[in-house]
Design a protein around this motif. Structure first.
Motif, PDB file in Angstrom:
ATOM      1  N   GLU A  93      72.173  24.278  28.090  1.00 51.01           N
ATOM      2  CA  GLU A  93      72.016  25.501  29.088  1.00 51.01           C
ATOM      3  C   GLU A  93      71.380  25.255  29.599  1.00 51.01           C
ATOM      4  O   GLU A  93      72.109  25.832  30.938  1.00 51.01           O
ATOM      5  N   PRO A  94      69.964  24.512  29.956  1.00 49.90           N
ATOM      6  CA  PRO A  94      69.669  24.764  31.657  1.00 49.90           C
ATOM      7  C   PRO A  94      70.346  24.132  32.776  1.00 49.90           C
ATOM      8  O   PRO A  94      70.638  23.976  33.439  1.00 49.90           O
ATOM      9  N   LEU A  95      71.401  22.851  32.470  1.00 48.12           N
ATOM     10  CA  LEU A  95      71.452  21.823  33.130  1.00 48.12           C
ATOM     11  C   LEU A  95      72.525  23.398  33.685  1.00 48.12           C
ATOM     12  O   LEU A  95      72.762  22.980  34.748  1.00 48.12           O
ATOM     13  N   ARG A  96      73.922  23.468  32.649  1.00 46.17           N
ATOM     14  CA  ARG A  96      75.043  24.334  33.199  1.00 46.17           C
ATOM     15  C   ARG A  96      73.880  26.271  34.399  1.00 46.17           C
ATOM     16  O   ARG A  96      75.056  26.546  34.604  1.00 46.17           O
ATOM     17  N   ASN A  97      72.769  26.000  33.907  1.00 47.38           N
ATOM     18  CA  ASN A  97      72.735  27.411  34.375  1.00 47.38           C
ATOM     19  C   ASN A  97      72.104  27.238  35.758  1.00 47.38           C
ATOM     20  O   ASN A  97      71.536  27.748  36.876  1.00 47.38           O
ATOM     21  N   LEU A  98      71.482  25.983  35.795  1.00 48.85           N
ATOM     22  CA  LEU A  98      70.233  25.310  36.903  1.00 48.85           C
ATOM     23  C   LEU A  98      71.640  24.735  38.265  1.00 48.85           C
ATOM     24  O   LEU A  98      71.030  24.213  39.745  1.00 48.85           O
ATOM     25  N   GLY A  99      71.991  24.247  37.772  1.00 47.93           N
ATOM     26  CA  GLY A  99      72.702  23.006  38.134  1.00 47.93           C
ATOM     27  C   GLY A  99      74.456  24.163  39.315  1.00 47.93           C
ATOM     28  O   GLY A  99      74.909  24.421  38.805  1.00 47.93           O
ATOM     29  N   ARG A 100      74.123  23.172  40.106  1.00 46.84           N
ATOM     30  CA  ARG A 100      75.775  23.469  41.027  1.00 46.84           C
ATOM     31  C   ARG A 100      77.065  22.038  41.126  1.00 46.84           C
ATOM     32  O   ARG A 100      78.015  22.283  40.095  1.00 46.84           O
ATOM     33  N   PHE A 101      76.430  20.995  41.284  1.00 49.13           N
ATOM     34  CA  PHE A 101      77.072  19.516  41.692  1.00 49.13           C
ATOM     35  C   PHE A 101      76.434  18.701  40.623  1.00 49.13           C
ATOM     36  O   PHE A 101      77.415  17.635  40.492  1.00 49.13           O
ATOM     37  N   THR A 102      75.164  18.457  40.886  1.00 51.45           N
ATOM     38  CA  THR A 102      74.425  17.212  39.915  1.00 51.45           C
ATOM     39  C   THR A 102      73.702  17.528  40.478  1.00 51.45           C
ATOM     40  O   THR A 102      72.986  18.177  40.136  1.00 51.45           O
ATOM     41  N   LEU A 103      72.906  16.440  39.537  1.00 55.10           N
ATOM     42  CA  LEU A 103      71.406  16.311  39.260  1.00 55.10           C
ATOM     43  C   LEU A 103      70.565  16.969  39.431  1.00 55.10           C
ATOM     44  O   LEU A 103      69.025  17.835  38.891  1.00 55.10           O
ATOM     45  N   LEU A 247      72.663  10.270  32.213  1.00 53.85           N
ATOM     46  CA  LEU A 247      73.656   9.487  32.607  1.00 53.85           C
ATOM     47  C   LEU A 247      74.095  10.800  33.312  1.00 53.85           C
ATOM     48  O   LEU A 247      74.687  11.768  32.562  1.00 53.85           O
ATOM     49  N   PRO A 248      74.035  10.220  34.821  1.00 49.71           N
ATOM     50  CA  PRO A 248      74.166  11.642  35.508  1.00 49.71           C
ATOM     51  C   PRO A 248      75.817  11.987  35.167  1.00 49.71           C
ATOM     52  O   PRO A 248      76.628  12.950  34.796  1.00 49.71           O
ATOM     53  N   HIS A 249      77.006  11.020  34.883  1.00 50.47           N
ATOM     54  CA  HIS A 249      78.299  11.277  35.140  1.00 50.47           C
ATOM     55  C   HIS A 249      78.316  12.333  33.599  1.00 50.47           C
ATOM     56  O   HIS A 249      79.769  12.927  33.301  1.00 50.47           O
ATOM     57  N   VAL A 250      77.486  11.970  32.471  1.00 51.32           N
ATOM     58  CA  VAL A 250      77.647  13.028  31.480  1.00 51.32           C
ATOM     59  C   VAL A 250      77.147  14.108  31.567  1.00 51.32           C
ATOM     60  O   VAL A 250      77.726  15.096  31.410  1.00 51.32           O
ATOM     61  N   MET A 251      76.258  14.622  32.076  1.00 50.05           N
ATOM     62  CA  MET A 251      75.420  15.543  32.397  1.00 50.05           C
ATOM     63  C   MET A 251      75.878  16.734  33.265  1.00 50.05           C
ATOM     64  O   MET A 251      76.201  17.704  33.201  1.00 50.05           O
ATOM     65  N   ILE A 252      76.770  16.009  34.787  1.00 54.16           N
ATOM     66  CA  ILE A 252      76.848  17.040  35.410  1.00 54.16           C
ATOM     67  C   ILE A 252      78.496  17.948  34.432  1.00 54.16           C
ATOM     68  O   ILE A 252      79.085  18.453  35.108  1.00 54.16           O
ATOM     69  N   ARG A 253      78.510  16.550  33.585  1.00 55.90           N
ATOM     70  CA  ARG A 253      79.968  17.325  32.115  1.00 55.90           C
ATOM     71  C   ARG A 253      79.621  19.650  32.318  1.00 55.90           C
ATOM     72  O   ARG A 253      80.483  19.819  31.800  1.00 55.90           O
ATOM     73  N   THR A 343      78.541   9.669  41.103  1.00 58.87           N
ATOM     74  CA  THR A 343      78.271   8.485  42.140  1.00 58.87           C
ATOM     75  C   THR A 343      79.189   9.571  42.705  1.00 58.87           C
ATOM     76  O   THR A 343      77.697   9.535  44.525  1.00 58.87           O
ATOM     77  N   SER A 344      79.737   9.507  44.250  1.00 60.49           N
ATOM     78  CA  SER A 344      80.036  10.221  45.258  1.00 60.49           C
ATOM     79  C   SER A 344      79.708  11.113  45.435  1.00 60.49           C
ATOM     80  O   SER A 344      79.351  11.716  47.030  1.00 60.49           O
ATOM     81  N   GLY A 345      79.233  12.514  44.649  1.00 62.72           N
ATOM     82  CA  GLY A 345      78.795  13.409  44.771  1.00 62.72           C
ATOM     83  C   GLY A 345      77.195  13.293  45.094  1.00 62.72           C
ATOM     84  O   GLY A 345      76.775  14.095  46.433  1.00 62.72           O
TER      85      GLY A 345
END
Length: 516
Positions: A93-103, A247-253, A343-345
């Motif tokens: 939940e915090p990641l979804r509410n705080l993030g936009r594109f990346t960690l 893990l960035p590629h998992v968390m950004i999901r 990575t590109s993000g």
């Protein structure tokens, strides 16, 4: 290569290219490219998340590790469901509410300086590249098995396909491909599981009895041949459990869904899918050891990466081999695409747009820079994969988990949950975790073999506590005072509200560019 292989492989590649074409027509912005425009449902995203684990590192690497080493190989998978329970409780939940594109966006919600974003972006690139290499190796070995191609040629072909998927379809295409391939991969796993049990009269205990005869007590208990071996195993488990949360590629999901409720649904769905999958893996791995034979497995791949393909051929002939190998190949391509996007993000959105250009880049410019970064990321993955042919793909992936746990996790958790955390402490902890974990890996047997300066390969049990300790000590040794402290308290209060409720924080000091 037989007619089955050619037909199934071609059909699956064409299917993924069609999905990419359709997604490309809908991917018109940076948000579409990086996080699918936030338009996936919770269940769709959960299946896609599960696909990140039902990959070369698990279906190929873990099965091969179990077939060759017994219970020690199962360490590479058994704690993933545990890790995702923690992800559900702590970060979804915090990641979804705080993030936009990346960690890095999550940290920037509290600490507005460019330094924090730059270090998190650098860590994202390092972690994703390590994981990227493991997937490249697994895919190249499969292509070599399917078509008899040279390993180098196989890596180049995979790099080209991954670049096409990512550049044209972005996260939307990657997610749809993940959903399709997860369904197919589960079907393959069930088929192998059932066929192995048929060989034992439907009795799974027969599989484990044969495993005891083959491995001795190593079939059901970890190998503690030395103190360092036991330490390395414990460190590996520690890194796998906590590395998932970094893990960035998992968390950004979690950023690909519309709200926090969908983020929770994503995590719950993923837990169910890969729990069922991992329950089947020991039977498949031990079945490969008995029905294929460890000598045959190592003859094809010293690290055991092709054990599951060899088992498929033993149980179902060319047809099942073609199906398993082709589906595994598409599995890896989907994971590779997600890693390239992460990575590109970090390169395009964080380093170029926010750090170098200070946000003065148009949406079209962000999309262009993301595609350029995609080319660079794929090229780097190809070069590194050429040097890692002999490594077990599951082991390579476990190192990425360890670096993620060391560099990213303490920074994320302390930023979200600890009021006294400071930007300087975030920087210190991330740098120490990143440098220390990479240094241990470079000095370990994973790189130098038996003559390595260090006797263990996985750094997590050393570097995660070290990174956490450095962060806490720096925060306590140099606390904010006066007006800065008051502003920090207000920022943290607003951030907690945003993390828990999703309420807009447009007046956050960090968001308005004020120093923290």
């Amino acid at each position: 290569m037989n007619i089955y292989t050619a037909t199934i492989f071609t059909a699956l590649v064409v299917l993924t290219l069609v999905i990419t074409y359709v997604a490309a027509r809908r991917s018109k912005s940076a948000a579409d490219h990086f996080v699918a425009g936030g338009q996936l449902t919770g269940r769709q995203n959960g299946v896609a998340i599960a696909g990140d684990y039902i990959s070369a590192a698990s279906f190929l690497g873990v099965t091969g590790a179990i077939a060759l080493t017994g219970f020690n190989g199962f360490y590479l998978a058994v704690f993933v469901p545990v890790a995702y329970v923690l992800a559900l409780l702590l970060v979804a939940e915090p990641l979804r509410n705080l993030g936009r594109f990346t960690l890095a966006d999550v940290l920037a919600a509290r600490f507005g300086g460019r330094d924090v974003r730059a270090v998190m972006a650098t860590s994202t690139v390092v972690v994703s590249t390590l994981y990227l290499v493991s997937q490249f190796v697994g895919a190249a070995l499969l292509v070599r098995l399917l078509f008899g191609l040279d390993y180098t040629v196989a890596v180049l072909v995979i790099g080209g396909l991954t670049t096409v998927y990512t550049m044209l379809g972005g996260m939307l295409a990657t997610s749809w491909i993940q959903i399709v391939k997860t369904t197919l991969m589960m079907g393959c796993a069930v088929a192998l599981f059932v066929l192995v049990l048929v060989r034992y009269g439907g009795n799974p205990l027969g599989v484990f009895q044969d495993a005891l005869d083959t491995f001795g007590t190593a079939a059901v208990a970890p190998n503690r041949s030395s103190a360092l071996a036991g330490f390395d195993q414990l460190s590996q488990v520690f890194g796998l459990v906590f590395g998932v949360l970094g893990l960035p590629h998992v968390m950004i999901r979690f950023l690909t869904v519309p709200d926090a409720r969908a983020a929770r649904s994503s995590a719950i769905t993923a837990i169910w899918v890969f729990t069922v999958f991992y329950l089947m893996i020991p039977v498949i791995g031990y079945g490969a050891a008995k029905l294929v034979g460890r000598d045959e497995i190592t003859a094809q791949s010293p690290a055991g990466n092709l054990a599951v393909a060899q088992l498929a051929e033993t149980l179902g002939g060319g047809l099942l081999l073609a199906l398993v190998a082709a589906v595994s190949f598409v599995t890896i391509l989907a994971v590779l695409s997600g890693l390239v996007i992460a990575t590109s993000g970090a390169i395009a959105h964080d380093l170029y747009t926010q750090v170098i250009k200070r946000g003065a880049v148009s949406p079209r410019g962000q999309l262009t820079s993301a595609r350029i970064a995609t080319l660079a990321t794929s090229a780097t993955g190809v070069v590194l994969a050429l040097a890692a042919e002999k490594q077990n793909v599951a082991f390579l992936a476990s190192l990425a988990f360890a670096v993620a746990a060391s560099a990213n996790l303490p920074a994320l958790l302390l930023t979200i949950y600890w009021r006294r955390m400071t930007a300087r402490a975030v920087l210190s902890g991330m740098v120490v975790g990143l440098v220390a974990s990479v240094a241990i890996i470079l000095l370990s047997p994973a790189v130098h073999g038996p003559s390595a300066p260090l006797g263990f390969s996985n750094p997590a049990l050393v570097t995660v506590p070290l990174s956490l300790l450095v962060s806490v000590v720096v925060a306590l040794a140099a606390p904010a005072r006066g007006e800065t402290a008051a502003r920090d308290r207000a920022t943290f209060g607003a951030l907690r509200t945003k993390a828990l409720t999703g309420r807009s924080t447009a007046d956050l000091p960090a968001a308005t560019g004020q120093p923290t």
